[in-house]
Design an enzyme around this catalytic site. Structure first.
Site, mmCIF file in Angstrom:
data_model
loop_
_atom_site.group_PDB
_atom_site.id
_atom_site.type_symbol
_atom_site.label_atom_id
_atom_site.label_comp_id
_atom_site.label_asym_id
_atom_site.label_seq_id
_atom_site.Cartn_x
_atom_site.Cartn_y
_atom_site.Cartn_z
ATOM 1 N N TYR A 50 -47.418 -6.099 21.549
ATOM 2 C CA TYR A 50 -46.996 -4.814 22.094
ATOM 3 C C TYR A 50 -47.905 -3.697 21.603
ATOM 4 C CZ TYR A 50 -44.957 -3.218 17.646
ATOM 5 O OH TYR A 50 -44.783 -2.804 16.356
ATOM 6 N N LYS A 63 -50.530 -7.413 16.540
ATOM 7 C CA LYS A 63 -49.338 -6.579 16.738
ATOM 8 C C LYS A 63 -48.301 -7.357 17.555
ATOM 9 C CE LYS A 63 -48.290 -1.701 17.765
ATOM 10 N NZ LYS A 63 -47.555 -1.364 16.551
ATOM 11 N N LEU A 85 -51.864 -4.129 9.729
ATOM 12 C CA LEU A 85 -52.217 -3.821 11.116
ATOM 13 C C LEU A 85 -53.360 -2.799 11.120
ATOM 14 C CD1 LEU A 85 -51.117 -4.327 14.086
ATOM 15 C CD2 LEU A 85 -50.323 -1.971 13.924
ATOM 16 N N GLU A 121 -48.842 -1.894 3.448
ATOM 17 C CA GLU A 121 -48.667 -0.789 4.399
ATOM 18 C C GLU A 121 -47.191 -0.455 4.501
ATOM 19 O OE1 GLU A 121 -49.749 -2.020 8.418
ATOM 20 O OE2 GLU A 121 -49.057 -4.052 8.008
#
Ligand code: PLP
Length: 283
Positions: A32, A147, A204, A179
């Site tokens: 996505y 992702k 990511l 993260e």
């Protein structure tokens, strides 16, 4: 009622239905993107499309992003929903096939959809007060650079933050920060350097992170892409997160300890302004 996009058609949101056999549902076999819209225009569109292609390649989902005319689809959704400010979510799954761990035969059409969410992005009260965050072990899978829609752990961590009365969680391996649950983590050192985790399978590759690094370097800030610990973040001059919907958002507390003077940092707020100015000028 919103108009959404589903497999080549624009339909009312309650008519957008997918198969119970969709692999996105059964195996989280889908990727996505979330893009932000300001003044009716998309921010960092090219970079988001490039990452979508990269995620699809990482999952070996056969879907030609260039042939799909995403600029046209996104523009149609913006117009149909009169979206001035907010986000557009888009998802591509490997498609529907009888349940089997093995991927379906080549030629199974992917399931593709997108929808808008109107919300205020620039006037976010959190930018005034700053985020308070907790750290928690990073128990996601090992290909966080793709992702995928496997967001359950991130969702659970956000619930844990909420239950603890704070805003979000930074994920850690040992004492090293990877993260945020849905943002990249950054600090400004006492020397004024911007530090954010180096790219790899562990995080990511955030589109906002990338844009911000360019903005920071252009304004003369030294950027270090390297691991940093919880203690270094707590002792930093400033801390913040980057994401498509939060832009640059100050972090003022980590595991109960104030960062800097406990208020949004000046450098952070200058970077937030520079990012928003650039987004408005060059969508
Ligand atoms: N890291 C994770 C785990 C995310 O889910 C996201 C966005 O959803 C980000 C970082 C930030 O990426 P971007 O700036 O492209 O929104």
């Amino acid at each position: 009622m919103r108009t959404v996009y589903l497999n080549g058609q624009y339909v009312a949101e309650d008519a957008g239905q997918v198969s119970i056999f969709d692999r996105g549902l059964l195996f989280s076999d889908a990727v996505y993107e979330v893009v932000s819209v300001l003044g009716g225009r998309i921010i960092d569109e090219t970079a988001h499309m490039a990452r979508l292609e990269r995620s699809l390649a990482g999952m070996t989902i056969a879907y030609d992003v260039a042939a799909a005319d995403w600029p046209g689809i996104l523009a149609t959704l913006i117009e149909a929903n009169a979206l001035e400010e907010g986000t557009i979510y888009l998802q591509v799954s490997r498609g529907a096939a009888d349940r089997d761990f093995l991927f379906p035969a080549p030629g199974t059409p992917p399931t593709v959809f997108a929808f808008t969410q109107a919300r205020k992005l620039v006037d976010n009260p959190m930018a005034e007060r700053g985020m308070r965050i907790l750290t928690r072990p990073d128990r996601r899978w090992g290909r966080r650079d793709i992702k995928t829609v496997q967001l359950l752990y991130a969702s659970m961590m956000k619930m844990e933050a909420k239950a603890a009365g704070v805003d979000d969680v930074w994920l850690v391996e040992g004492d090293v920060i990877t993260e945020g649950t849905s943002q990249n983590a950054c600090i400004i050192t006492p020397q004024g350097h911007l530090v954010t985790r180096d790219l790899g399978h562990h995080i990511l590759p955030g589109v906002t992170r990338l844009s911000l690094i360019d903005i920071a370097r252009a304004s003369g800030i030294t950027v270090e892409e390297r691991p940093f610990t919880i203690a270094e973040a707590q002792g930093a001059a400033e801390a913040f997160v980057t994401s498509a919907s939060l832009f640059v958002m100050p972090v003022v507390e980590i595991d109960g300890l104030s960062v800097g003077d406990g208020r949004p940092g000046m450098e952070t707020m200058a970077l937030r302004k520079a990012y928003i100015d650039q987004a408005c000028a060059h969508p």
